[in-house]
Design a protein around this motif. Sequence first.
Motif, PDB file in Angstrom:
ATOM      1  N   LEU A 281      35.448  48.433  39.272  1.00  0.00           N
ATOM      2  CA  LEU A 281      34.686  47.341  38.652  1.00  0.00           C
ATOM      3  C   LEU A 281      34.031  47.816  37.356  1.00  0.00           C
ATOM      4  O   LEU A 281      34.052  47.099  36.350  1.00  0.00           O
ATOM      5  CB  LEU A 281      33.646  46.821  39.639  1.00  0.00           C
ATOM      6  N   VAL A 282      33.502  49.016  37.357  1.00  0.00           N
ATOM      7  CA  VAL A 282      32.875  49.552  36.146  1.00  0.00           C
ATOM      8  C   VAL A 282      33.930  49.721  35.042  1.00  0.00           C
ATOM      9  O   VAL A 282      33.707  49.342  33.887  1.00  0.00           O
ATOM     10  CB  VAL A 282      32.181  50.902  36.450  1.00  0.00           C
ATOM     11  N   GLY A 283      35.093  50.251  35.412  1.00  0.00           N
ATOM     12  CA  GLY A 283      36.173  50.401  34.428  1.00  0.00           C
ATOM     13  C   GLY A 283      36.645  49.062  33.894  1.00  0.00           C
ATOM     14  O   GLY A 283      36.930  48.925  32.699  1.00  0.00           O
TER      15      GLY A 283
ATOM     16  N   ALA B 178      36.962  45.040  29.657  1.00  0.00           N
ATOM     17  CA  ALA B 178      36.794  43.657  29.207  1.00  0.00           C
ATOM     18  C   ALA B 178      35.801  43.558  28.051  1.00  0.00           C
ATOM     19  O   ALA B 178      35.972  42.722  27.161  1.00  0.00           O
ATOM     20  CB  ALA B 178      36.333  42.776  30.362  1.00  0.00           C
ATOM     21  N   GLY B 179      34.811  44.424  28.055  1.00  0.00           N
ATOM     22  CA  GLY B 179      33.788  44.338  27.030  1.00  0.00           C
ATOM     23  C   GLY B 179      34.160  44.989  25.718  1.00  0.00           C
ATOM     24  O   GLY B 179      33.625  44.638  24.672  1.00  0.00           O
ATOM     25  N   SER B 180      35.082  45.922  25.713  1.00  0.00           N
ATOM     26  CA  SER B 180      35.422  46.642  24.491  1.00  0.00           C
ATOM     27  C   SER B 180      36.669  46.106  23.811  1.00  0.00           C
ATOM     28  O   SER B 180      37.151  46.693  22.854  1.00  0.00           O
ATOM     29  CB  SER B 180      35.612  48.128  24.802  1.00  0.00           C
TER      30      SER B 180
ATOM     31  N   LEU C 203      42.993  40.096  30.619  1.00  0.00           N
ATOM     32  CA  LEU C 203      43.317  41.096  31.648  1.00  0.00           C
ATOM     33  C   LEU C 203      42.055  41.778  32.178  1.00  0.00           C
ATOM     34  O   LEU C 203      41.942  42.056  33.372  1.00  0.00           O
ATOM     35  CB  LEU C 203      44.293  42.128  31.084  1.00  0.00           C
ATOM     36  N   GLY C 204      41.110  42.056  31.291  1.00  0.00           N
ATOM     37  CA  GLY C 204      39.851  42.664  31.731  1.00  0.00           C
ATOM     38  C   GLY C 204      39.062  41.736  32.637  1.00  0.00           C
ATOM     39  O   GLY C 204      38.481  42.167  33.634  1.00  0.00           O
ATOM     40  N   THR C 205      39.076  40.448  32.305  1.00  0.00           N
ATOM     41  CA  THR C 205      38.381  39.471  33.147  1.00  0.00           C
ATOM     42  C   THR C 205      39.038  39.366  34.519  1.00  0.00           C
ATOM     43  O   THR C 205      38.354  39.299  35.548  1.00  0.00           O
ATOM     44  CB  THR C 205      38.368  38.099  32.464  1.00  0.00           C
ATOM     45  N   LEU C 206      40.370  39.361  34.554  1.00  0.00           N
ATOM     46  CA  LEU C 206      41.076  39.353  35.836  1.00  0.00           C
ATOM     47  C   LEU C 206      40.761  40.610  36.641  1.00  0.00           C
ATOM     48  O   LEU C 206      40.577  40.549  37.861  1.00  0.00           O
ATOM     49  CB  LEU C 206      42.588  39.230  35.619  1.00  0.00           C
ATOM     50  N   ALA C 207      40.706  41.742  35.956  1.00  0.00           N
ATOM     51  CA  ALA C 207      40.390  42.997  36.647  1.00  0.00           C
ATOM     52  C   ALA C 207      38.981  42.968  37.238  1.00  0.00           C
ATOM     53  O   ALA C 207      38.759  43.423  38.358  1.00  0.00           O
ATOM     54  CB  ALA C 207      40.544  44.179  35.697  1.00  0.00           C
ATOM     55  N   VAL C 208      38.035  42.407  36.493  1.00  0.00           N
ATOM     56  CA  VAL C 208      36.665  42.283  37.011  1.00  0.00           C
ATOM     57  C   VAL C 208      36.644  41.376  38.230  1.00  0.00           C
ATOM     58  O   VAL C 208      36.003  41.684  39.245  1.00  0.00           O
ATOM     59  CB  VAL C 208      35.718  41.748  35.909  1.00  0.00           C
ATOM     60  N   THR C 209      37.390  40.271  38.154  1.00  0.00           N
ATOM     61  CA  THR C 209      37.429  39.333  39.285  1.00  0.00           C
ATOM     62  C   THR C 209      38.001  39.994  40.528  1.00  0.00           C
ATOM     63  O   THR C 209      37.407  39.930  41.616  1.00  0.00           O
ATOM     64  CB  THR C 209      38.268  38.103  38.909  1.00  0.00           C
TER      65      THR C 209
END
Length: 98
Positions: free
Chosen positions: A44-46, A51-53, A62-68
Amino acid sequence: MEFIYLIFILMLAIVAGFELISKVPATLHTPLMSGSNAISGITLVGALISAGSANETVTIILGTLAVTFATINVVGGYLVTDRMLAMFKKKKEGEDKS
């Protein structure tokens, strides 16, 4: 690092993981899996960093999907752990056994 070394590390991790899990008694599989799901909060941290960078739209999606998915995994791990711990609690004599 060369591609062949990465493949070697992946194969070594697969063999080590299979040997480690096959030695764990069946009664401990669920607590072990729920614990490892909770530890995967590192994912989640990664995902948040990814997603933020990002500057491109595809990377943000893709970052948003990974966070989800990482959030679902972490919450599921905690829920399974809570359910498993509830199974080991001693019941009082007046409580229903269902």
